[in-house]
Design an enzyme around this catalytic site. Structure first.
Site, PDB file in Angstrom:
ATOM      1  N   SER A  74       0.830  -1.216   0.000  1.00 54.62           N
ATOM      2  CA  SER A  74       0.000   0.000   0.000  1.00 54.62           C
ATOM      3  C   SER A  74       0.854   1.250   0.000  1.00 54.62           C
ATOM      4  O   SER A  74       1.726   1.404   0.849  1.00 54.62           O
ATOM      5  CB  SER A  74      -0.861   0.078   1.264  1.00 54.62           C
ATOM      6  OG  SER A  74      -1.762  -0.965   1.317  1.00 54.62           O
ATOM      7  N   HIS A 102      -3.911   0.612  -4.538  1.00 53.43           N
ATOM      8  CA  HIS A 102      -3.318  -0.528  -5.235  1.00 53.43           C
ATOM      9  C   HIS A 102      -3.798  -0.484  -6.693  1.00 53.43           C
ATOM     10  O   HIS A 102      -4.983  -0.649  -6.951  1.00 53.43           O
ATOM     11  CB  HIS A 102      -3.779  -1.859  -4.601  1.00 53.43           C
ATOM     12  CG  HIS A 102      -3.129  -2.172  -3.286  1.00 53.43           C
ATOM     13  ND1 HIS A 102      -2.102  -3.064  -3.167  1.00 53.43           N
ATOM     14  CD2 HIS A 102      -3.370  -1.704  -2.048  1.00 53.43           C
ATOM     15  CE1 HIS A 102      -1.734  -3.132  -1.894  1.00 53.43           C
ATOM     16  NE2 HIS A 102      -2.499  -2.318  -1.184  1.00 53.43           N
ATOM     17  N   HIS A 162      -5.586  -9.273  -1.357  1.00 49.01           N
ATOM     18  CA  HIS A 162      -5.699  -9.511   0.085  1.00 49.01           C
ATOM     19  C   HIS A 162      -6.820 -10.492   0.368  1.00 49.01           C
ATOM     20  O   HIS A 162      -7.836 -10.524  -0.332  1.00 49.01           O
ATOM     21  CB  HIS A 162      -6.001  -8.194   0.806  1.00 49.01           C
ATOM     22  CG  HIS A 162      -4.984  -7.118   0.588  1.00 49.01           C
ATOM     23  ND1 HIS A 162      -5.011  -6.298  -0.508  1.00 49.01           N
ATOM     24  CD2 HIS A 162      -3.899  -6.765   1.320  1.00 49.01           C
ATOM     25  CE1 HIS A 162      -3.988  -5.461  -0.441  1.00 49.01           C
ATOM     26  NE2 HIS A 162      -3.293  -5.725   0.651  1.00 49.01           N
ATOM     27  N   TYR A 198      -8.916 -10.250   2.713  1.00 55.38           N
ATOM     28  CA  TYR A 198     -10.160  -9.557   3.084  1.00 55.38           C
ATOM     29  C   TYR A 198     -10.962  -9.107   1.865  1.00 55.38           C
ATOM     30  O   TYR A 198     -12.134  -8.762   1.985  1.00 55.38           O
ATOM     31  CB  TYR A 198      -9.875  -8.363   4.015  1.00 55.38           C
ATOM     32  CG  TYR A 198      -8.995  -7.288   3.432  1.00 55.38           C
ATOM     33  CD1 TYR A 198      -9.471  -6.410   2.458  1.00 55.38           C
ATOM     34  CD2 TYR A 198      -7.678  -7.147   3.859  1.00 55.38           C
ATOM     35  CE1 TYR A 198      -8.657  -5.429   1.928  1.00 55.38           C
ATOM     36  CE2 TYR A 198      -6.856  -6.156   3.330  1.00 55.38           C
ATOM     37  CZ  TYR A 198      -7.353  -5.305   2.358  1.00 55.38           C
ATOM     38  OH  TYR A 198      -6.543  -4.342   1.823  1.00 55.38           O
ATOM     39  N   GLU A 199     -10.344  -9.121   0.689  1.00 57.06           N
ATOM     40  CA  GLU A 199     -11.094  -8.751  -0.517  1.00 57.06           C
ATOM     41  C   GLU A 199     -12.095  -9.834  -0.899  1.00 57.06           C
ATOM     42  O   GLU A 199     -12.984  -9.598  -1.715  1.00 57.06           O
ATOM     43  CB  GLU A 199     -10.128  -8.492  -1.686  1.00 57.06           C
ATOM     44  CG  GLU A 199      -9.282  -7.251  -1.498  1.00 57.06           C
ATOM     45  CD  GLU A 199      -8.274  -7.058  -2.618  1.00 57.06           C
ATOM     46  OE1 GLU A 199      -8.690  -6.664  -3.713  1.00 57.06           O
ATOM     47  OE2 GLU A 199      -7.070  -7.318  -2.390  1.00 57.06           O
ATOM     48  N   ALA A 219       2.776  -2.321   4.023  1.00 56.71           N
ATOM     49  CA  ALA A 219       2.599  -1.322   5.074  1.00 56.71           C
ATOM     50  C   ALA A 219       2.173  -2.090   6.314  1.00 56.71           C
ATOM     51  O   ALA A 219       1.413  -3.058   6.213  1.00 56.71           O
ATOM     52  CB  ALA A 219       1.514  -0.340   4.667  1.00 56.71           C
ATOM     53  N   MET A 260      -1.839  -7.117   6.897  1.00 58.24           N
ATOM     54  CA  MET A 260      -2.901  -7.947   6.313  1.00 58.24           C
ATOM     55  C   MET A 260      -2.458  -8.642   5.029  1.00 58.24           C
ATOM     56  O   MET A 260      -3.276  -8.871   4.129  1.00 58.24           O
ATOM     57  CB  MET A 260      -4.131  -7.078   6.029  1.00 58.24           C
ATOM     58  CG  MET A 260      -4.608  -6.274   7.228  1.00 58.24           C
ATOM     59  SD  MET A 260      -5.953  -5.175   6.767  1.00 58.24           S
ATOM     60  CE  MET A 260      -5.984  -4.065   8.190  1.00 58.24           C
ATOM     61  N   SER A 261      -1.158  -8.945   4.932  1.00 57.46           N
ATOM     62  CA  SER A 261      -0.691  -9.558   3.679  1.00 57.46           C
ATOM     63  C   SER A 261       0.579 -10.355   3.916  1.00 57.46           C
ATOM     64  O   SER A 261       0.911 -10.716   5.047  1.00 57.46           O
ATOM     65  CB  SER A 261      -0.416  -8.455   2.649  1.00 57.46           C
ATOM     66  OG  SER A 261       0.706  -7.681   3.039  1.00 57.46           O
ATOM     67  N   ASN A 312       2.128   3.266  10.965  1.00 56.42           N
ATOM     68  CA  ASN A 312       1.414   3.755  12.153  1.00 56.42           C
ATOM     69  C   ASN A 312       1.876   2.929  13.344  1.00 56.42           C
ATOM     70  O   ASN A 312       2.366   1.816  13.167  1.00 56.42           O
ATOM     71  CB  ASN A 312      -0.106   3.605  11.959  1.00 56.42           C
ATOM     72  CG  ASN A 312      -0.515   2.193  11.588  1.00 56.42           C
ATOM     73  OD1 ASN A 312      -0.296   1.742  10.453  1.00 56.42           O
ATOM     74  ND2 ASN A 312      -1.074   1.487  12.535  1.00 56.42           N
ATOM     75  N   HIS A 372      -6.655   4.094   6.853  1.00 57.22           N
ATOM     76  CA  HIS A 372      -6.027   3.770   5.568  1.00 57.22           C
ATOM     77  C   HIS A 372      -5.376   4.993   4.916  1.00 57.22           C
ATOM     78  O   HIS A 372      -4.311   4.892   4.314  1.00 57.22           O
ATOM     79  CB  HIS A 372      -7.054   3.130   4.628  1.00 57.22           C
ATOM     80  CG  HIS A 372      -6.465   2.632   3.339  1.00 57.22           C
ATOM     81  ND1 HIS A 372      -5.529   1.622   3.302  1.00 57.22           N
ATOM     82  CD2 HIS A 372      -6.662   3.011   2.056  1.00 57.22           C
ATOM     83  CE1 HIS A 372      -5.182   1.401   2.037  1.00 57.22           C
ATOM     84  NE2 HIS A 372      -5.859   2.231   1.259  1.00 57.22           N
TER      85      HIS A 372
HETATM   86  N1  HPA Z   1      -2.673  -3.129  11.242  1.00 55.21           N
HETATM   87  C1  HPA Z   1      -2.857  -3.968  10.209  1.00 55.21           C
HETATM   88  N2  HPA Z   1      -2.477  -3.682   8.982  1.00 55.21           N
HETATM   89  C2  HPA Z   1      -1.870  -2.506   8.763  1.00 55.21           C
HETATM   90  C3  HPA Z   1      -1.647  -1.587   9.797  1.00 55.21           C
HETATM   91  C4  HPA Z   1      -2.077  -1.919  11.113  1.00 55.21           C
HETATM   92  O1  HPA Z   1      -1.931  -1.151  12.082  1.00 55.21           O
HETATM   93  N3  HPA Z   1      -1.022  -0.520   9.247  1.00 55.21           N
HETATM   94  C5  HPA Z   1      -0.863  -0.788   7.930  1.00 55.21           C
HETATM   95  N4  HPA Z   1      -1.373  -1.998   7.633  1.00 55.21           N
END
Ligand code: HPA
Length: 287
Positions: A35, A66, A88, A90-91, A118, A221-222, A245, A259
């Site tokens: 991302s 993406h 992903h 979750y998609e 990310a 998440m990947s 983050n 996001h």
């Molecule tokens: N959690 C899960 N996936 C992420 C995060 C997070 O804090 N930041 C970027 N992708």
């Protein structure tokens, strides 16, 4: 009868042949851009772009940030194939479909897989903008048997029971640490454990505390399912997370992951991430 439909070797080969028939080089390195890190592909020269939707049998990505295309060309003297946009869980795709492109890369003759993502920083010493070289992962989604390798195994793609020791090539991690020194960013670059959760929601504070206790440094998440498939089929893997983050471990601090922030931090650090990636490829080219 087996309940999971696997994607057959023949289907993977058909996609690989389709892509090879359309491109001018034979890639040796595959890259998956996370991302906000899609501009890694801007360094690719003589680039040919192929949209996922124009590749029969290929999934299409649905996440903002993406793009959804392959970029094939030269990077630091080596032919590469980069995915701008990944798939992903979750998609809504099964994991076998999310990681299908990795098998396609293998059948195309690719030897190395470079992965970026990310991630949230669970390790309290991590700062936003840090780069974590992934030494290992905890595949939470896999713990209950949800694996891209579930279902009948085709030995042409890899063994039934692949080991995951050194799934992230240790020599490439060592090299990346020297590259970080050369770049003058040794303090920004960490080495740690990535944890794959299904998403798409970010984690609760209790979940983050638990992950911290479990030895997780960054959460996302990947990646883990892609690396499981890469290790299954024998690709050498190098991966890093951009910490976009800090995961919240404290009820008093009102921190909300979002996001837009993830993508913005990706953008602000993309030139550093691109340089790290380019220098790694240059060092592989020099081998
Ligand atoms: N959690 C899960 N996936 C992420 C995060 C997070 O804090 N930041 C970027 N992708």
């Amino acid at each position: 009868k087996c309940e999971d439909k696997t994607i057959t070797y023949e289907a993977v080969k058909a996609i690989a042949d389709n892509i090879l028939s359309r491109i001018k080089v034979k890639p040796v390195i595959g890259i998956i851009c996370g991302s906000g890190l899609g501009s890694l592909t801007e360094a690719i020269t003589n680039a040919q772009n192929i949209d996922y939707k124009d590749i029969p049998g290929f999934p299409v990505s649905t996440v903002p940030g993406h793009a959804g295309r392959l970029v094939i060309g030269m990077l630091e003297g080596l032919p590469v194939l980069a995915m701008q946009g990944r798939f992903h869980y979750y998609e809504g795709y099964p994991l076998v479909k999310c990681s299908l492109p990795v098998r396609v890369m293998k059948v195309m003759g690719i030897e190395y897989l470079m992965v970026t993502n990310a991630a949230g920083g669970i390790n309290p010493t991590y700062k936003v903008g840090d780069i974590m070289l992934i030494r290992d992962h905890i595949n939470f989604v896999g713990f209950s048997g949800n694996s891209p390798l579930r279902g009948p195994n085709d030995d042409r793609l890899g063994p039934r029971f692949p080991p995951m020791t050194d799934a992230y090539n240790p020599a490439l991690i060592t090299r990346a640490l020297s590259v970080a020194k050369e770049m003058g960013i040794p303090d920004v670059v960490k080495v740690g454990t990535y944890c794959f959760l299904g998403g798409p929601n970010y984690e609760t504070i209790a979940e983050c505390k638990m992950l911290h206790t479990c030895g997780v440094d960054a959460v996302g998440m990947s990646t883990a399912h892609e690396v499981v498939v890469a290790q299954h089929c024998g690709l050498k893997v190098f991966a890093f997370s951009l910490i976009t983050n800090k995961s919240s471990l404290d009820y008093e601090k009102k921190e909300y992951a979002n996001h837009a922030e993830v993508v913005a931090v990706g953008k602000s650090r993309e030139s550093t991430c691109r340089e790290l990636m380019c220098r790694m490829i240059k060092s592989i080219a020099a081998e």
